[in-house]
Design a protein around this motif. Structure first.
Motif, PDB file in Angstrom:
ATOM      1  N   GLU A 163       4.563  -2.926  -8.024  1.00 37.96           N
ATOM      2  CA  GLU A 163       3.146  -3.301  -8.103  1.00 37.96           C
ATOM      3  C   GLU A 163       2.261  -2.507  -7.148  1.00 37.96           C
TER       4      GLU A 163
ATOM      5  N   THR B  10       0.838  -1.189   0.000  1.00 39.47           N
ATOM      6  CA  THR B  10       0.000   0.000   0.000  1.00 39.47           C
ATOM      7  C   THR B  10       0.877   1.243   0.000  1.00 39.47           C
TER       8      THR B  10
ATOM      9  N   LEU C 136       0.091   0.135  -8.642  1.00 36.67           N
ATOM     10  CA  LEU C 136      -1.082  -0.246  -9.428  1.00 36.67           C
ATOM     11  C   LEU C 136      -2.377  -0.014  -8.655  1.00 36.67           C
ATOM     12  N   HIS C 137      -2.324  -0.148  -7.325  1.00 33.93           N
ATOM     13  CA  HIS C 137      -3.509   0.078  -6.505  1.00 33.93           C
ATOM     14  C   HIS C 137      -3.958   1.539  -6.626  1.00 33.93           C
TER      15      HIS C 137
ATOM     16  N   THR D 273      -0.326   5.501 -15.185  1.00 36.15           N
ATOM     17  CA  THR D 273      -1.652   5.959 -15.597  1.00 36.15           C
ATOM     18  C   THR D 273      -1.685   6.271 -17.086  1.00 36.15           C
TER      19      THR D 273
ATOM     20  N   VAL E  29      -3.271   3.553  -9.201  1.00 37.52           N
ATOM     21  CA  VAL E  29      -3.729   3.748 -10.580  1.00 37.52           C
ATOM     22  C   VAL E  29      -5.171   3.281 -10.720  1.00 37.52           C
ATOM     23  N   ASP E  30      -5.489   2.115 -10.162  1.00 34.68           N
ATOM     24  CA  ASP E  30      -6.863   1.591 -10.225  1.00 34.68           C
ATOM     25  C   ASP E  30      -7.830   2.534  -9.516  1.00 34.68           C
ATOM     26  N   SER E  31      -7.385   3.092  -8.380  1.00 34.52           N
ATOM     27  CA  SER E  31      -8.223   4.019  -7.624  1.00 34.52           C
ATOM     28  C   SER E  31      -8.479   5.293  -8.416  1.00 34.52           C
TER      29      SER E  31
ATOM     30  N   LYS F 139      -8.488   5.583 -11.672  1.00 35.51           N
ATOM     31  CA  LYS F 139      -9.404   5.248 -12.769  1.00 35.51           C
ATOM     32  C   LYS F 139     -10.839   5.223 -12.274  1.00 35.51           C
ATOM     33  N   GLN F 140     -11.041   4.658 -11.079  1.00 36.63           N
ATOM     34  CA  GLN F 140     -12.384   4.594 -10.503  1.00 36.63           C
ATOM     35  C   GLN F 140     -12.894   5.996 -10.197  1.00 36.63           C
ATOM     36  N   ASP F 141     -12.002   6.850  -9.663  1.00 27.75           N
ATOM     37  CA  ASP F 141     -12.386   8.231  -9.367  1.00 27.75           C
ATOM     38  C   ASP F 141     -12.770   8.974 -10.641  1.00 27.75           C
TER      39      ASP F 141
END
Length: 235
Positions: free
Chosen positions: A210, A50, A213-214, A189, A216-218, A220-222
């Motif tokens: 890695e 994290t 990546l968490h 991103t 980046v995914d967050s 994208k969701q935002d």
């Protein structure tokens, strides 16, 4: 003490402080100043997967770069912007000389201070574009042993960075190491391959990369959530 660190610390701070404390206690045991090591059996771990620090998004970086104020220090600005666009740590940035730059191939080559002498991947090669070459500049009187960035102590740089971030109106707790994290997240991103990013950062293992990546995914969701609700009712 472990519980106190957990409750009052953030990021890697608690783990680092406890490690330093254990070293001191171990030295006291070795010198027979105390008979028993009270740290034995206590472990303080954090989630290495994290990301613990804040990052600056591209629009915030542009906002920071455009901010000027009375008493600003251009050398610190230049070095931090360099970190935002290369991911190079402060400890390496402060030691870079013009000899590390190959102007003909537009590349930066250096050995990381953090992994020097105990990793086969301590050397890093970073491609430079025209913007970064201009930011680096050229040495005075062809003295290639001259340092590219003449920076004060790390703590002084961080204290100044807070003033700069505040002047830019950015409400985030930004330290120098956030430049490295921001670089990693922003290039991922934009679609960069994780192996490429890992190589640019000089990571000894792709697992270290890695964790970004968490984030980046967050992000994208935002981005999807920012579009709002769809007020559509099928007929």
């Amino acid at each position: 003490y472990v519980e106190y660190l957990k409750e009052n610390g953030t990021g890697d701070g608690p783990k680092i402080y406890f490690r330093m404390f254990k070293r001191m206690v171990t030295a006291a045991v070795d010198k027979d100043l105390i008979k028993k090591n009270p740290c034995r059996g206590f472990v303080l771990k954090n989630d290495n997967m994290t990301l613990q620090k804040e990052i600056l998004l591209p629009e915030e970086i542009q906002q920071l770069v455009a901010t000027h104020f009375e008493g600003e220090k251009p050398e610190i600005h230049r070095a931090f912007i360099f970190g935002l666009y290369t991911g190079v740590r402060w400890c390496d940035t402060s030691q870079l000389t013009y000899r590390n730059v190959d102007y003909s191939t537009q590349t930066l080559r250096f050995q990381q201070q953090k992994t020097k002498d105990h990793s086969s991947r301590s050397w890093v090669i970073v491609p430079l574009n025209d913007t970064l070459i201009r930011l680096i500049g050229e040495p005075d009187n062809d003295n290639f042993d001259e340092r590219i960035f003449k920076l004060p102590h790390y703590n002084i740089c961080n204290l100044y960075l807070r003033k700069w971030v505040k002047a830019a109106g950015i409400k985030k707790k930004i330290t120098w190491h956030c430049a490295r994290h921001s670089f990693a997240v922003n290039v991922l991103t934009k679609g960069a391959n994780i192996k490429t990013v890992s190589s640019l950062l000089g990571h000894t293992s792709i697992k270290m990369t890695e964790r970004y990546l968490h984030v980046v995914d967050s992000l994208k969701q935002d981005a999807i959530n920012s579009l709002g609700e769809i007020n559509y009712t099928p007929i």
